[in-house]
Design a protein around this motif. Structure first.
Motif, short mmCIF file in Angstrom:
data_model
loop_
_atom_site.label_atom_id
_atom_site.label_comp_id
_atom_site.label_asym_id
_atom_site.label_seq_id
_atom_site.Cartn_x
_atom_site.Cartn_y
_atom_site.Cartn_z
N TYR A 170 20.73 58.57 42.47
CA TYR A 170 20.37 57.16 42.52
C TYR A 170 19.20 56.86 41.57
CZ TYR A 170 19.30 52.58 44.52
OH TYR A 170 19.08 51.24 44.69
N GLU A 187 24.36 50.59 42.06
CA GLU A 187 24.17 49.27 42.67
C GLU A 187 25.31 48.32 42.29
OE1 GLU A 187 22.40 48.11 44.97
OE2 GLU A 187 20.91 49.66 45.27
N ALA A 188 25.85 48.49 41.06
CA ALA A 188 26.98 47.65 40.64
C ALA A 188 28.19 47.91 41.54
CB ALA A 188 27.33 47.92 39.18
N GLY A 213 12.31 50.14 40.67
CA GLY A 213 12.18 49.98 39.23
C GLY A 213 10.74 50.08 38.78
N HIS A 225 20.92 56.81 38.05
CA HIS A 225 22.09 55.97 37.84
C HIS A 225 22.05 54.76 38.77
CE1 HIS A 225 23.76 59.30 35.54
NE2 HIS A 225 23.45 60.08 36.55
N ASP A 267 21.53 51.59 38.39
CA ASP A 267 22.22 50.36 38.01
C ASP A 267 23.73 50.48 38.25
OD1 ASP A 267 19.86 49.20 37.36
OD2 ASP A 267 19.98 49.67 35.22
N GLU A 268 24.32 51.63 37.84
CA GLU A 268 25.77 51.82 38.06
C GLU A 268 26.08 51.85 39.56
OE1 GLU A 268 24.06 54.24 35.55
OE2 GLU A 268 25.85 55.41 35.09
#
Lengths: 364, 207
Positions: B187, B195-196, A198, B190, B192-193
């Motif tokens: 990756y 990793e969810a 991040g 996307h 966050d998706e």
């Protein structure tokens, strides 16, 4: 109407040259060939293993260059305090993809060699980000620091092959794999590093407890200094992700990779390669990156709806001069025109006109 | 919308059940028909069934953002992908097997029949053993019986097929299980998706 004739990848190449020249980088031109020995000595630095070789007229074994960086380093003469700024746009010859066959690949890149300081380092990273932005505004530039990765991996004291395997797991974000390779050891720091991703400031903050002392702390501090400069100068789209693990025999310090949304692999790769400089007998430092412009073909998107705007049909009776004038008139209005006697089966066109004595019939 | 490549067959069904339990269900996938693509817009997922050995290619080339592939395929083809999670299903091992009465003679080149040429080559290179690879696409167990090879390198689940053909596993090369893999570039955009999904699946993994 047909757009300007430059393909997206060609337009990008022109824009990149303009960008690098604006920052005082001069173009490095080289011959197509280099002595094979140069690559044999630094084999692992090359992205692919194969090199096309041939014997020169004087018996020397030569190679069609698979890489530009090694040639640039070979030709640098360093004086203390100097920094050389170079860019290149050259064809290289590499084994590519699953076909395992040689391909001619256009590669563009940039090298900053000499007494590289924090400013130079940040300038190169910022130019990498700007290059990606020129290619497509939806980009990500991931930064990593080899010092952080190697310090945390070495803390587990893995031996020989296990160290290589742990590094591979870091590159694959494979935390389960690290735990299995180091049973009974505390792998929390490495797993935290694998999970960290991040914006630079957040990641550096999250890694601080795991890099509390020694080389890890120093490396994280350097990453923080670079991130602070990039942030202060408004450099966007820069993240930190420690899964970038380049060969530690060549690279040290900051390494980075660039991605464009819609292209399935990284399009830009670079970093500090002081170790390679030392291996090649130079005391100076270096940082640079390369862009794999062959991948930018993917930017062209789908297929063209038409091969040509207008097909102008004529027959043997047509007067050549009058036909030329008619075509000049049609092209003058902006579209593309193809004069033919008959329409080829697979040609796709927007409109079909017929050339007749005294002018153009609006419909064929 | 995440594109997810699942391996056709029993393993794929087991893996889909894990995705569904993690909140990424797509009921149409269970209907008996020959469709290859199934979508649940609300859950943000699109599944497709592909040949198990092709999953890694779909993911590496970005046709799928994520997928589930056996560690055997990942070791054999070494695709440039992230390996996010060990799903601990499809558990088996890559092993060397031979006829019960086989005695290795290190003075001779060992003839190895296998589908996994790279894994076999790496394993024996590590031992410094000179080998001759015989690449087969199926019925590997036949090779030592007919004298085509000295040993085989293949996946062993229960060992029943080996036993029925009078073969015995000699060495385990590496344990195998299904892994959640992700395209590296996908990756980046996307994370966050992806990793969810990984977090949801992790809760379904049985120790």
């Amino acid at each position: 109407m047909t757009e300007y004739p430059l393909k997206p990848e060609e337009r990008v190449l022109f824009a990149l040259r303009g960008l690098y020249q604006k920052y005082g980088y001069s173009q490095f031109k080289m011959s197509k060939f280099e002595e094979y020995d140069l690559y044999a000595r630094n084999k692992d630095f090359l992205i692919s293993d194969g090199v096309i070789t041939f014997t020169d007229t004087d018996g020397r074994l030569m190679a069609l260059k698979p890489d530009v960086t090694l040639s640039i380093i070979k030709n640098t003469r360093h004086a203390p305090g100097d920094v050389q700024k170079l860019y290149y746009s050259e064809n290289v010859y590499r084994i590519s993809g699953s076909t395992r066959s040689f391909k001619e690949i256009m590669q563009t890149g940039l090298e900053c060699i000499g007494d590289v300081d924090l400013y130079n380092l940040c300038e190169v990273i910022s130019l990498a980000a700007q290059s990606l932005k020129l290619i497509d505004p939806h980009y990500v530039l991931d930064l990593s620091h080899m010092g952080v990765v190697s310090a945390l991996v070495d803390a587990l004291q893995p031996e020989g092959e296990v160290r290589e395997q742990v590094l591979r797991c870091v590159a694959e974000k494979n935390a389960d794999g690290v735990r299995k390779l180091c049973p009974g050891q505390n792998t929390d720091a490495i797993c935290a590093m694998i999970a960290a991703r991040g914006p630079a400031r957040d990641v550096i903050e999250s890694m601080r407890p795991w890099c509390a002392d020694g080389p890890a702390r120093e490396a994280l501090a350097e990453l923080e200094r670079v991130a602070a400069v990039l942030s202060a100068t408004g450099c966007e789209g820069v993240n930190v992700d420690f899964s970038i693990v380049n060969d530690m025999n060549y690279y040290n310090g900051i390494v980075f990779m660039g991605y464009i949304d819609g292209i399935p692999s990284s399009v830009l790769s670079g970093g500090q390669y002081d170790k390679l400089m030392r291996r090649m007998g130079h005391a100076s430092r270096a940082v640079g990156f390369a862009i794999y412009t062959d991948l930018l073909e993917r930017l062209s998107g789908g297929q063209r709806p038409y091969d040509v705007d207008t097909v102008l049909l004529y027959d043997d009776s047509a007067d050549a001069a009058a036909l030329s004038l008619a075509i000049q008139k049609l092209t003058g209005s902006g579209g593309s025109v193809c004069a033919l006697k008959r329409v080829p089966e697979k040609l796709r066109y927007r409109r079909l006109l017929r050339f007749e004595e005294g002018g153009i019939a609006s419909n064929a | 919308m995440l594109n997810i490549a699942l391996p056709k067959g029993r393993l794929g069904e087991k893996v889909y059940a894990m995705f569904a339990a993690a909140g990424f269900e797509c009921p149409s996938i269970l209907e008996p028909n020959r469709k290859l693509i199934f979508e649940n817009e609300a859950a943000g997922v699109r599944y497709f069934w592909v040949k198990p050995s092709d999953v890694a290619i779909y993911v590496e080339r970005g046709a799928a953002d994520i997928g589930v592939a056996g560690k055997d395929i990942l070791l054999e083809y070494a695709p440039e992908v992230y390996e996010l999670l060990d799903l601990n299903v499809g558990v088996c091992r890559m092993a060397v097997a031979a006829k019960r009465d086989f005695r290795d003679n290190p003075e001779r080149t060992l003839r190895v029949a296998t589908k996994f040429a790279n894994i076999a080559r790496r394993y024996y290179a590590g031992l410094g053993r000179d080998i001759d690879i015989i690449h087969l696409n199926g019925s590997i167990e036949l090779a030592p019986i007919l004298g085509l090879s000295d040993v085989i390198v293949d996946i062993v689940e229960t060992g029943k097929t080996l036993l029925e053909n009078d073969l015995v596993p000699m060495e385990t090369i590496v344990p195998i299980s299904a892994r959640l893999i992700a395209n590296k570039a996908s990756y980046k955009f996307h994370a966050d998706e992806i990793e969810a999904v990984a977090r949801g699946l992790k809760r379904q993994v049985k120790a």
